[in-house]
Motif scaffolding. Structure first.
Motif, mmCIF file in Angstrom:
data_model
loop_
_atom_site.group_PDB
_atom_site.id
_atom_site.type_symbol
_atom_site.label_atom_id
_atom_site.label_comp_id
_atom_site.label_asym_id
_atom_site.label_seq_id
_atom_site.Cartn_x
_atom_site.Cartn_y
_atom_site.Cartn_z
ATOM 1 N N ASP A 87 10.390 5.323 -1.147
ATOM 2 C CA ASP A 87 10.911 5.977 0.055
ATOM 3 C C ASP A 87 10.064 5.663 1.284
ATOM 4 O OD1 ASP A 87 13.042 7.062 -1.274
ATOM 5 O OD2 ASP A 87 12.082 9.007 -1.608
ATOM 6 N N ALA A 88 8.830 5.241 1.080
ATOM 7 C CA ALA A 88 7.942 4.894 2.195
ATOM 8 C C ALA A 88 8.216 3.490 2.733
ATOM 9 C CB ALA A 88 6.488 5.004 1.760
ATOM 10 N N THR A 110 2.566 1.783 -3.381
ATOM 11 C CA THR A 110 1.603 2.263 -4.371
ATOM 12 C C THR A 110 1.260 3.734 -4.156
ATOM 13 O OG1 THR A 110 0.671 0.058 -4.581
ATOM 14 C CG2 THR A 110 -0.699 1.872 -5.331
ATOM 15 N N GLN A 111 1.065 4.118 -2.923
ATOM 16 C CA GLN A 111 0.624 5.481 -2.625
ATOM 17 C C GLN A 111 1.756 6.496 -2.566
ATOM 18 O OE1 GLN A 111 -1.561 5.055 1.022
ATOM 19 N NE2 GLN A 111 -3.311 4.094 0.013
ATOM 20 N N SER A 112 2.921 6.073 -2.065
ATOM 21 C CA SER A 112 3.971 7.049 -1.771
ATOM 22 C C SER A 112 5.323 6.755 -2.409
ATOM 23 C CB SER A 112 4.164 7.143 -0.251
ATOM 24 O OG SER A 112 2.949 7.449 0.383
ATOM 25 N N GLY A 113 5.472 5.604 -3.028
ATOM 26 C CA GLY A 113 6.743 5.264 -3.658
ATOM 27 C C GLY A 113 7.689 4.549 -2.712
ATOM 28 N N ARG A 147 2.462 4.315 9.713
ATOM 29 C CA ARG A 147 1.288 3.915 8.923
ATOM 30 C C ARG A 147 0.454 2.881 9.671
ATOM 31 N NH1 ARG A 147 -0.383 3.611 3.456
ATOM 32 N NH2 ARG A 147 1.331 4.903 2.786
ATOM 33 N N GLU A 158 0.832 -1.206 0.000
ATOM 34 C CA GLU A 158 0.000 0.000 0.000
ATOM 35 C C GLU A 158 0.869 1.259 0.000
ATOM 36 O OE1 GLU A 158 -2.762 1.882 3.343
ATOM 37 O OE2 GLU A 158 -3.562 -0.021 2.561
ATOM 38 N N ALA A 159 1.894 1.279 0.832
ATOM 39 C CA ALA A 159 2.787 2.444 0.916
ATOM 40 C C ALA A 159 3.532 2.653 -0.397
ATOM 41 C CB ALA A 159 3.782 2.258 2.062
ATOM 42 N N PRO A 205 8.469 5.063 8.632
ATOM 43 C CA PRO A 205 7.203 5.434 7.973
ATOM 44 C C PRO A 205 6.168 4.310 7.986
ATOM 45 C CG PRO A 205 9.084 5.884 6.529
ATOM 46 C CD PRO A 205 9.608 5.195 7.745
#
Length: 181
Positions: A27-28, A22-25, A37, A19-20, A33
């Motif tokens: 670096d997440a 997909t949403q943030s690239g 989450r 999910e991270a 981070p």
């Protein structure tokens, strides 16, 4: 029940990673981070993974295993090579299937060796299947398999604009290739 109210397992961390990503690239995909989450501490992360590279490897292994399992299951449902080839092409072209974060993993692969290796393995797997299925239909030109796979991978990036259109488009390409027999 939120993540802090239950004991997290590897699956929870991997799901959060997909999910991270997909949403943030990419670096997440670090302990802090991801812990934020999930509403937990980094200690939980390190309970399940040795370090961030270990986590990345687990994420990529999970993705590859899911791609192969989903592909194998879909092809097992078909009895003839034409149906299997069409299904394979549609799997490749459909980013909404059960494989998490595929477009994001492909983007990550541009700057991450581990992701690039997994993407290359999945692509080689699909290419080998396509070549085999085309051969079973009487088409022995290996370039046709490359064309189908490359078109499917490229179409996956277009799906965001018009959901559902890739199935028909890639199916038409398969029909066109099969008409060359």
């Amino acid at each position: 029940m939120n993540a802090a109210a239950k004991r997290l397992d590897r699956h929870d961390w991997l799901s959060a990673g997909f999910e991270a990503l997909t949403q943030s690239g990419p670096d997440a995909l670090k302990a802090e981070p991801l812990a934020r989450r999930l509403g937990t501490t980094k200690g939980s992360f390190y309970w399940h993974f040795k370090d961030v590279p270990d986590y990345h490897a687990a994420l990529l292994e999970t993705w590859e295993a899911r791609v192969i399992a989903e592909t194998d299951a879909a092809l097992a449902a078909q009895e003839n090579p034409v149906g299997k080839l069409r299904d394979l092409a549609q799997i490749i072209a459909d980013p909404s299937r059960d494989i998490p974060a595929e477009p994001a993993i492909r983007a990550w692969a541009a700057g991450h060796d581990g992701a690039a290796q997994k993407v290359a393995r999945v692509d080689a797997y699909w290419l080998t299947l396509a070549q085999h299925l085309l051969s079973e239909t009487g088409i022995r030109n290996p370039e046709m398999a490359r064309i189908i796979c490359a078109a499917g991978i490229g179409m996956a990036g277009l799906e965001q604009d018009r959901p559902g259109h890739n199935r028909d488009a890639i199916g038409s390409l398969v029909d066109l290739v099969l008409a060359l027999r």
